[in-house]
Structures are given as C-alpha cells and as structure tokens.
Scaffold this motif. Structure first.
Motif, PDB file in Angstrom:
ATOM      1  N   SER A  21       0.821  -1.208   0.000  1.00 27.47           N
ATOM      2  CA  SER A  21       0.000   0.000   0.000  1.00 27.47           C
ATOM      3  C   SER A  21       0.860   1.266   0.000  1.00 27.47           C
ATOM      4  O   SER A  21       0.343   2.363   0.172  1.00 27.47           O
ATOM      5  N   GLY A  22       2.172   1.108  -0.208  1.00 28.61           N
ATOM      6  CA  GLY A  22       3.082   2.242  -0.146  1.00 28.61           C
ATOM      7  C   GLY A  22       3.377   2.859  -1.495  1.00 28.61           C
ATOM      8  O   GLY A  22       2.598   2.733  -2.453  1.00 28.61           O
ATOM      9  N   ASP A  23       4.537   3.508  -1.597  1.00 26.81           N
ATOM     10  CA  ASP A  23       4.877   4.274  -2.788  1.00 26.81           C
ATOM     11  C   ASP A  23       5.175   3.391  -4.003  1.00 26.81           C
ATOM     12  O   ASP A  23       5.146   3.876  -5.131  1.00 26.81           O
ATOM     13  N   GLU A  24       5.457   2.115  -3.805  1.00 25.73           N
ATOM     14  CA  GLU A  24       5.717   1.210  -4.924  1.00 25.73           C
ATOM     15  C   GLU A  24       4.570   0.223  -5.141  1.00 25.73           C
ATOM     16  O   GLU A  24       4.743  -0.827  -5.763  1.00 25.73           O
ATOM     17  N   LYS A  25       3.381   0.571  -4.636  1.00 16.71           N
ATOM     18  CA  LYS A  25       2.279  -0.391  -4.660  1.00 16.71           C
ATOM     19  C   LYS A  25       1.835  -0.756  -6.069  1.00 16.71           C
ATOM     20  O   LYS A  25       1.480  -1.912  -6.333  1.00 16.71           O
ATOM     21  N   TRP A  26       1.861   0.212  -7.002  1.00 19.77           N
ATOM     22  CA  TRP A  26       1.366  -0.104  -8.345  1.00 19.77           C
ATOM     23  C   TRP A  26       2.329  -1.018  -9.085  1.00 19.77           C
ATOM     24  O   TRP A  26       1.904  -1.927  -9.804  1.00 19.77           O
ATOM     25  N   GLN A  27       3.603  -0.789  -8.909  1.00 21.25           N
ATOM     26  CA  GLN A  27       4.577  -1.698  -9.516  1.00 21.25           C
ATOM     27  C   GLN A  27       4.457  -3.092  -8.904  1.00 21.25           C
ATOM     28  O   GLN A  27       4.476  -4.103  -9.615  1.00 21.25           O
ATOM     29  N   ALA A  28       4.313  -3.145  -7.571  1.00 27.02           N
ATOM     30  CA  ALA A  28       4.184  -4.433  -6.889  1.00 27.02           C
ATOM     31  C   ALA A  28       2.919  -5.164  -7.318  1.00 27.02           C
ATOM     32  O   ALA A  28       2.946  -6.364  -7.625  1.00 27.02           O
ATOM     33  N   ARG A  29       1.810  -4.444  -7.363  1.00 30.67           N
ATOM     34  CA  ARG A  29       0.544  -5.074  -7.745  1.00 30.67           C
ATOM     35  C   ARG A  29       0.552  -5.495  -9.206  1.00 30.67           C
ATOM     36  O   ARG A  29      -0.039  -6.526  -9.574  1.00 30.67           O
ATOM     37  N   GLY A  30       1.213  -4.706 -10.040  1.00 28.74           N
ATOM     38  CA  GLY A  30       1.315  -5.070 -11.459  1.00 28.74           C
ATOM     39  C   GLY A  30       2.093  -6.360 -11.648  1.00 28.74           C
ATOM     40  O   GLY A  30       1.679  -7.244 -12.426  1.00 28.74           O
ATOM     41  N   LEU A  31       3.225  -6.465 -10.953  1.00 30.92           N
ATOM     42  CA  LEU A  31       4.006  -7.703 -11.035  1.00 30.92           C
ATOM     43  C   LEU A  31       3.223  -8.887 -10.487  1.00 30.92           C
ATOM     44  O   LEU A  31       3.252  -9.992 -11.062  1.00 30.92           O
ATOM     45  N   LEU A  32       2.504  -8.668  -9.384  1.00 30.97           N
ATOM     46  CA  LEU A  32       1.712  -9.749  -8.797  1.00 30.97           C
ATOM     47  C   LEU A  32       0.597 -10.180  -9.749  1.00 30.97           C
ATOM     48  O   LEU A  32       0.322 -11.381  -9.887  1.00 30.97           O
ATOM     49  N   LEU A  33      -0.040  -9.215 -10.408  1.00 31.19           N
ATOM     50  CA  LEU A  33      -1.086  -9.543 -11.381  1.00 31.19           C
ATOM     51  C   LEU A  33      -0.514 -10.377 -12.521  1.00 31.19           C
ATOM     52  O   LEU A  33      -1.123 -11.365 -12.949  1.00 31.19           O
ATOM     53  N   GLY A  34       0.672  -9.985 -13.003  1.00 31.84           N
ATOM     54  CA  GLY A  34       1.317 -10.759 -14.063  1.00 31.84           C
ATOM     55  C   GLY A  34       1.617 -12.183 -13.627  1.00 31.84           C
ATOM     56  O   GLY A  34       1.408 -13.141 -14.382  1.00 31.84           O
ATOM     57  N   VAL A  35       2.079 -12.343 -12.379  1.00 29.91           N
ATOM     58  CA  VAL A  35       2.376 -13.669 -11.848  1.00 29.91           C
ATOM     59  C   VAL A  35       1.105 -14.518 -11.779  1.00 29.91           C
ATOM     60  O   VAL A  35       1.089 -15.692 -12.175  1.00 29.91           O
ATOM     61  N   VAL A  36       0.018 -13.924 -11.280  1.00 28.41           N
ATOM     62  CA  VAL A  36      -1.247 -14.663 -11.140  1.00 28.41           C
ATOM     63  C   VAL A  36      -1.806 -15.060 -12.503  1.00 28.41           C
ATOM     64  O   VAL A  36      -2.308 -16.178 -12.681  1.00 28.41           O
ATOM     65  N   LEU A  37      -1.706 -14.147 -13.493  1.00 21.34           N
ATOM     66  CA  LEU A  37      -2.201 -14.475 -14.829  1.00 21.34           C
ATOM     67  C   LEU A  37      -1.418 -15.639 -15.433  1.00 21.34           C
ATOM     68  O   LEU A  37      -2.006 -16.545 -16.056  1.00 21.34           O
ATOM     69  N   LEU A  38      -0.111 -15.618 -15.282  1.00 24.08           N
ATOM     70  CA  LEU A  38       0.701 -16.734 -15.779  1.00 24.08           C
ATOM     71  C   LEU A  38       0.371 -18.024 -15.026  1.00 24.08           C
ATOM     72  O   LEU A  38       0.348 -19.114 -15.619  1.00 24.08           O
ATOM     73  N   LEU A  39       0.091 -17.879 -13.734  1.00 23.60           N
ATOM     74  CA  LEU A  39      -0.289 -19.045 -12.936  1.00 23.60           C
ATOM     75  C   LEU A  39      -1.603 -19.644 -13.423  1.00 23.60           C
ATOM     76  O   LEU A  39      -1.749 -20.870 -13.552  1.00 23.60           O
ATOM     77  N   LEU A  40      -2.566 -18.765 -13.721  1.00 25.72           N
ATOM     78  CA  LEU A  40      -3.854 -19.228 -14.266  1.00 25.72           C
ATOM     79  C   LEU A  40      -3.656 -19.953 -15.588  1.00 25.72           C
ATOM     80  O   LEU A  40      -4.233 -21.025 -15.819  1.00 25.72           O
ATOM     81  N   ALA A  41      -2.829 -19.368 -16.458  1.00 26.65           N
ATOM     82  CA  ALA A  41      -2.631 -19.938 -17.794  1.00 26.65           C
ATOM     83  C   ALA A  41      -1.974 -21.309 -17.713  1.00 26.65           C
ATOM     84  O   ALA A  41      -2.446 -22.276 -18.332  1.00 26.65           O
ATOM     85  N   TYR A  42      -0.895 -21.416 -16.913  1.00 25.09           N
ATOM     86  CA  TYR A  42      -0.210 -22.705 -16.922  1.00 25.09           C
ATOM     87  C   TYR A  42      -0.971 -23.764 -16.115  1.00 25.09           C
ATOM     88  O   TYR A  42      -0.838 -24.961 -16.367  1.00 25.09           O
ATOM     89  N   THR A  43      -1.829 -23.343 -15.161  1.00 31.74           N
ATOM     90  CA  THR A  43      -2.681 -24.316 -14.477  1.00 31.74           C
ATOM     91  C   THR A  43      -3.706 -24.910 -15.447  1.00 31.74           C
ATOM     92  O   THR A  43      -3.959 -26.120 -15.449  1.00 31.74           O
ATOM     93  N   GLY A  44      -4.293 -24.037 -16.278  1.00 34.35           N
ATOM     94  CA  GLY A  44      -5.233 -24.533 -17.284  1.00 34.35           C
ATOM     95  C   GLY A  44      -4.573 -25.490 -18.256  1.00 34.35           C
ATOM     96  O   GLY A  44      -5.137 -26.536 -18.616  1.00 34.35           O
ATOM     97  N   LEU A  45      -3.371 -25.144 -18.686  1.00 37.99           N
ATOM     98  CA  LEU A  45      -2.650 -26.028 -19.609  1.00 37.99           C
ATOM     99  C   LEU A  45      -2.246 -27.337 -18.925  1.00 37.99           C
ATOM    100  O   LEU A  45      -2.144 -28.375 -19.583  1.00 37.99           O
ATOM    101  N   SER A  46      -2.021 -27.285 -17.609  1.00 41.72           N
ATOM    102  CA  SER A  46      -1.702 -28.516 -16.879  1.00 41.72           C
ATOM    103  C   SER A  46      -2.859 -29.510 -16.943  1.00 41.72           C
ATOM    104  O   SER A  46      -2.651 -30.726 -17.054  1.00 41.72           O
ATOM    105  N   VAL A  47      -4.090 -28.996 -16.867  1.00 39.92           N
ATOM    106  CA  VAL A  47      -5.274 -29.856 -16.972  1.00 39.92           C
ATOM    107  C   VAL A  47      -5.314 -30.508 -18.352  1.00 39.92           C
ATOM    108  O   VAL A  47      -5.589 -31.712 -18.484  1.00 39.92           O
TER     109      VAL A  47
END
Length: 576
Positions: A21-47
C-alpha cells in the motif's frame, strides 16, 4: 513465540502491508497480477496435458494409431506454450520477491539509522540480537518464502478447482475421500508438530547467528586476542556456541524424522488409491484404461494442493520463526520513545555551546553522573574535562552529541553538521584512503595536493605513497597503528573544518610532540573545542578546565591550577 498461531499472520501483515500500500504499490501489484495471470494460464494447460496423457494411454491400449498421433501433436503444441509460461511465472515471481526485498531492506536500514536507533539498540539492553542477520537473512527469507507460499496457496486453489472437476467426472466418492484425507492430515501435523518445530527453528536461527557473531568478533579483535594469548579461551567459546547449534539441530532432526515418517506414508496413498477406485469400471469395460492415469494425475495434483500445509510444514515453521524475529525488530525500530514518564534533557540549537542546570543520568536512569552543571564554552576557546574514571566525562560528551538524553536541564549546541567528534578509538570506514580523510563528508571535492599538505600537517607525510595513492583500499583499522589512526582523524578535522570539535582521549596514543602539533593546528583554525583526557599536558592547549568528581559534583578551574597542584600528572603513563 513457541507455536504456529494467528499471531504469526498478524505479525506478517504488519510487516508486509506497507509495501503493498506504499509508494511502490502499483509496480508491486502489477508484477503480482502478471504472476497470477501466468499461474492461471499454466494451471489450465496442466489440466489439458493431464487429460492428453490419459488419452495417449487409452489410444495405445485400443491400438488406435490415428488418435495416438493426433494426441501427440496436441500434447507437444500445448507443451511448447506451457514451458515458457512456467519459466515466465518463476521469473516474475522471483523478480517481485527481489523488488520487495530491496524495498523492505531499505526501509529497515532507514529505520535502523533514523534517530540513532542502531545506537539505542546497543545501549538498551534489549533481547533483540544480531540486527545484521535480521536485516540481511530474515528480510530475504521473509520476501522469498511469503511470496512462494502465497502463490502456492493460489496455485493450490486453482489446481483444486480445475482437477476436482476432472475427478468428479470420473468418481465422486474419490473427491470426497480426498478432501477428508487432506484435512485430517493437516490437522494432525499442525497439532502434533507445530509447537516444537517452531520453537526449535526459532532457537536455531538465534544460535546460528550467535556462532557467526562470535567468529566475526575474533576476526575484528585478532591482534588483541594474540597479545593476550587467548586462543584457548576463544576456541572453547566458539566450540561451545557450535555445540549449542549442534544440540539444537539434533533435536530438530528427531522431530523432522518423525514428521518425514508421517508425511512419506501419508503422501504414498494418493499414488495407489485412484487405481483401486476406477479398477472395477475398467475391468467391466465401462471406462478406458487411460482414465487410470488421468485420475491418478488429477488426484495427485488435488491432493498436494490440499496438502500444502503438511508438505511444507518444516519450511513454514522456519518461516514463522523468521517472521517473529523480524516483527520484534521492526517493533523496536518503530516504537514510540520509551520512558515517556522519565525526565529528558532538552536540546536547543543555537550558534553557541553551553549547558544549563544539567543533571545527567545513565540511559536506564539507575545512576546520576553529574548534578546541576552549568557552563558555556566561548567561541574559539578550548575546554578540558578531567576527573577519575567513571565520573561521567565521556557520558557528558554523549549528552552534548545527542546520544544520551536521560536527565534534566538544557544543552545548547549548534547544528550537528557544525560539530566533529574525535573518539579515542577512531572509526575507520570501509573504502579508500581519500574516504578516510574526508569522512563523514566523503562527497567533498579536494585535490590530491591539498590532501598531501594535510597529511604533512598531522605528521603522516608519504602515507598515500605507502599504499599506492589516495584511491587505495585497505583494511585501515588493521594496517594503521592506533597513533596513525588518531592523527588521520585530526586530518579529517582539518579538511572538514567544523566550527566545533569534541575530542574524547583523541591523542591518548600519541607522544607529546605530536599532541602539541595537532592542538596547535586546532587552535590556528579558530575551532571551538572540548576535550576529555587524563594527561595534565593537555592543560597547555585549553583556556578552562571542568573537573568532575565521583560524588556528582563539579568545579571549573584555570588549567594552570591543576598543573601546579598535581605536577606528577605531567609524567606520561607507559603505553605499548
């Protein structure tokens, strides 16, 4: 902290929330969003990959060549996409962990040096040990482990949802049994192993840090130990600290052995159970053979997703211990000033140096050193502070420098950047010879010729030539004698040109000629200075003398008075 409980979650969030929630929150949240999206994609492909693996076995069993090759092509195509997705996920996760570590390290370092917290920690008597390890190792572990575990939870939820649907279509009882089995395993592991493992891991971190600290002290004090011939004592102490580590690890290994026995047996069942469940349908011809592989793959993925606490319990217990160490450290650094009910010395900034009705106490308020002291140091003059050991001479300097504020009265002093402190044991910074001379203002632009002139003034001519120039880097505390270090700190004074100087036994390792030369340079600069010392010869360079006594009293004299009354003090004590 002796058990894994909700306090750990609260402590974790206290440390973590500022970044998200600090001064680098948008960069942190952006990276986290990218990680989660990749996680979603490769989990689907795992199925998809798990399904195609089962189809391959079914095609082989049915000797269906066209279906087999079609499935192989689809499998390879999915794999081509899956592999870089998984690699990208790992990279982004580690990059986010690195960014978080950088931010959190800077935050702790800033707090550590703000308001001299590093010094307050040193004198506070707190149980917070090894701050160096907490800033380096515990911060690294905190950011890496928390992200890994958080994303493992997200992955577990996604895998549970995705692969449970596969299992539900194959066998509904299999899903219900799996959920119950995982919950029982998690509950048993947490209840039985939680308290002892977290306690032992906490102790392990502390004992390892103590061992490392002891070894560092030996390296830093090698010469003193050699002079005292203290090798046997130091060796025994290191061995004792290692013995503490050894014994704690032995206890930890026993608990880990029991945990591994449980988890190994517990995690073996998922590899055989799916085959037992679907075997009747396959024998009856109601299901393809490949469904065994598909069910087994889905069952294992769901099981290990639900089983995340059991599988990573040892790492979680270590992580919980690290969170507690980091939390208590952060709590100390960010704590509001303690002893608010205790009196504090007031500091007033002005273009003069004086104390008014100062009663100085030790930081714990258990001892009063000086009572009702009032004096003023005239500009360009020198004040010598003398008295028996333990009467509060150095403590008075600490108070004037702002390190101690326990007591009553007022200290009037200029801004900190106008004062330079010269201790008896000079601080040799890590860096070049130029850095040593200019410290603490290493950004100053001073040409080499001027640096040479200053070295000559303090009787260190040719010092730069001995080490290959002003940009040479050495362990200066090791390669320079104490006398050379004291003269070098006087060079700092001549280069930084402060209006005020505070000298605490700053010439104790020098002969009388060098002492006289340095004080003459100090007087020629017009610097206002305050000295603490025992040599009566120091009286020659000061206009007034403050004499402190063990009974908290004080008196101001003319320096010549002390020399006349105690001429024996002119004799120097023998030094090595």
């Amino acid at each position: 902290m002796d058990r894994l409980n909700f306090n750990v979650v609260q402590q974790f969030w206290t440390i973590a929330k500022s970044y998200w929630s600090g001064d680098e929150k948008w960069q942190a949240r952006g990276l986290l969003l990218g990680v989660v999206l990749l996680l979603l994609a490769y989990t689907g492909l795992s199925v998809v990959l798990n399904n195609k693996r089962g189809v391959l076995i079914s095609a082989l069993s049915a000797k269906d060549e066209s279906r087999f090759w079609e499935t192989v092509i689809i499998f390879i195509a999915v794999l081509v996409i899956y592999a870089p997705l998984l690699a990208g996920y790992t990279y982004l996760r580690d990059r986010l962990s690195l960014q978080w570590r950088k931010w959190l390290t800077h935050r702790f370092v800033d707090s550590y040096f703000r308001d001299r917290s590093y010094y307050n920690l040193h004198i506070s008597g707190t149980e917070i040990d090894n701050p160096d390890q907490r800033i380096s190792e515990d911060v690294r572990s905190f950011t890496q482990e928390s992200l890994t575990f958080l994303l493992r939870l997200v992955e577990s939820v996604l895998s549970t949802i995705a692969f449970s649907s596969v299992l539900w279509g194959i066998s509904k009882p299999l899903v219900l049994f799996l959920v119950l089995y995982a919950l029982i395993g998690t509950l048993v592991t947490t209840v039985v192993f939680g308290k002892p493992l977290v306690r032992l891991n906490f102790e392990q971190l502390k004992k390892e840090a103590n061992l490392r600290f002891g070894l560092v002290r030996i390296r830093e004090n090698a010469e003193a130990i050699a002079f005292y011939q203290g090798e046997e004592r130091e060796s025994n102490q290191v061995k004792q600290r290692f013995f503490d580590v050894f014994e704690n690890v032995k206890r930890l290994l026993v608990w880990e052995l029991n945990l591994n026995v449980l988890t190994n047996a517990y995690e073996f069942i998922p590899f055989i159970l799916p085959a037992l469940v679907v075997a009747p349908a396959i024998f009856a011809g109601e299901m393809e053979v490949g469904k065994v592989s598909e069910a087994q793959g889905a069952f294992v993925r769901v099981f290990f997703s639900l089983n995340v606490v059991v599988a990573r319990f040892q790492q979680l217990s270590t992580f919980g211990a690290g969170i507690n160490r980091l939390y208590t450290f952060a709590e100390f650094l960010e704590r509001t000033e303690s002893n608010q009910e205790q009196p504090k010395i007031q500091t007033v900034e002005a273009e003069r140096l004086a104390v008014e009705h100062l009663s100085l106490q030790t930081p714990n308020y258990k001892r009063t050193l000086v009572e009702d002291l009032s004096l003023e140091l005239a500009a360009g003059q020198g004040l010598l502070v003398m008295g028996p050991s333990g009467c509060g001479k150095s403590s008075l300097l600490r108070a004037i420098a702002g390190l101690w504020d326990s007591g009553t009265g007022t200290i009037i002093r200029p801004e900190s950047n106008q004062i330079l402190f010269l201790p008896q044991r000079p601080y040799m910074v890590l860096g070049t010879l130029r850095d040593q001379l200019l410290y603490p203002n290493t950004h100053l632009e001073v040409d080499d010729e001027h640096l040479k002139q200053v070295l000559e003034q303090v009787n260190l001519a040719g010092l730069e030539e001995r080490f290959g120039g002003f940009d040479a880097q050495e362990d200066w505390a090791d390669v320079l004698s104490l006398g050379e270090q004291q003269r070098l700190t006087f060079a700092r004074l001549l280069l930084n040109k402060p209006n005020y100087a505070i000298l605490d036994e700053a010439t104790s390792a020098l002969d009388l000629d060098n002492e006289e030369r340095l004080y003459q340079h100090l007087q020629a600069k017009g610097t206002t200075f305050l000295s603490v010392g025992h040599r009566a010869t120091l009286a020659n360079y000061h206009q007034s003398l403050l004499e402190l006594s063990q009974d908290k009293t004080w008196q101001i004299k003319q320096p010549v008075t002390l020399v006349e009354e105690q001429p024996e003090l002119l004799e120097l004590p023998s030094t090595t």
